[in-house]
Design an enzyme around this catalytic site. Structure first.
Site, PDB file in Angstrom:
ATOM      1  N   SER A  34     -44.270   1.711 -36.878  1.00  0.00           N
ATOM      2  CA  SER A  34     -43.759   2.883 -36.192  1.00  0.00           C
ATOM      3  C   SER A  34     -44.738   4.037 -36.392  1.00  0.00           C
ATOM      4  O   SER A  34     -45.236   4.251 -37.503  1.00  0.00           O
ATOM      5  CB  SER A  34     -42.387   3.255 -36.778  1.00  0.00           C
ATOM      6  OG  SER A  34     -41.877   4.406 -36.147  1.00  0.00           O
ATOM      7  N   SER A 106     -42.308  -5.265 -33.414  1.00  0.00           N
ATOM      8  CA  SER A 106     -42.300  -6.741 -33.524  1.00  0.00           C
ATOM      9  C   SER A 106     -42.887  -7.192 -34.866  1.00  0.00           C
ATOM     10  O   SER A 106     -43.983  -7.752 -34.910  1.00  0.00           O
ATOM     11  CB  SER A 106     -43.027  -7.393 -32.349  1.00  0.00           C
ATOM     12  OG  SER A 106     -44.285  -6.834 -32.101  1.00  0.00           O
TER      13      SER A 106
END
Length: 197
Positions: A34, A106
């Site tokens: 992130s 992912s």
């Protein structure tokens, strides 16, 4: 799973769509922590492709969770289902003759491999947007790392949940030491070298 379904063959083939678009179709799978820059790079690159008259679409992790995957949480099972669904949607874009850019953390190699297996060998390009946890935490545009450190967000990748770096990505974009524009240029040069655009 229902047994009362049959696959219906399309009247327009993938190759016909590619010929009409004058380019190949494939998945650029952006993976990384992130705040590593996945969405920013993917959208900047999509703009470049669009201006070059390429059929292109971005699937962004947050945006997809507003609709298609709004029933999923962030536990391991939900994350796997999130990526499975995106893989299937991405495959449809490839079949439609488009270039699809997916920006998803992912975190699990196995899940990324599942998506790779859905399409042909040259239709999945893993783009590792590499930046350290420290660099991402300093950026933290959504304030998520701060919340994760305060135990307000469970299962946060890089803090309380694992991120499995790609072992053999097709390309690594070092977003910690390169600008978005530099990463876009590197990706553009890579795809030209591979004869994909």
């Amino acid at each position: 799973m229902s047994t009362n379904i049959l696959w219906h063959e399309a009247s327009i083939l993938k190759q016909e769509r590619r010929e009409q678009n004058s380019h190949s179709s494939f998945i650029l799978w952006f993976t990384g922590l992130s705040a590593s820059g996945k969405s920013s790079i993917a959208n900047a690159f999509a703009r470049k492709l669009f201006e070059d008259n390429k059929q292109v679409f971005v699937l962004d992790g947050d945006n997809i969770r507003h609709g298609l995957n709004n029933d999923l949480g962030f536990d391991e099972v939900s994350r796997k289902e999130n990526i499975r669904r995106i893989g299937e949607v991405s495959k449809l874009f490839v079949e439609s003759g488009q270039i699809v850019l997916t920006a998803f953390i992912s975190p699990y190699r196995e899940d990324r491999q599942v998506v790779r297996a859905l399409v042909e060998d040259d239709e999945f390009i893993e783009v590792y947007v590499k930046a350290s946890v420290d660099a991402c935490e300093k950026r933290d545009p959504k304030g998520l790392y701060k919340k994760a450190r305060n135990n307000e967000i469970p299962n946060f990748t890089g803090i309380s949940a694992p991120y499995e770096e790609p072992l053999h990505p097709e390309i690594v974009l070092d977003s910690e030491h390169n600008s978005i524009e530099q990463c876009v240029q590197q990706l553009h040069a890579f795809l030209i070298e591979k004869g994909l655009i």
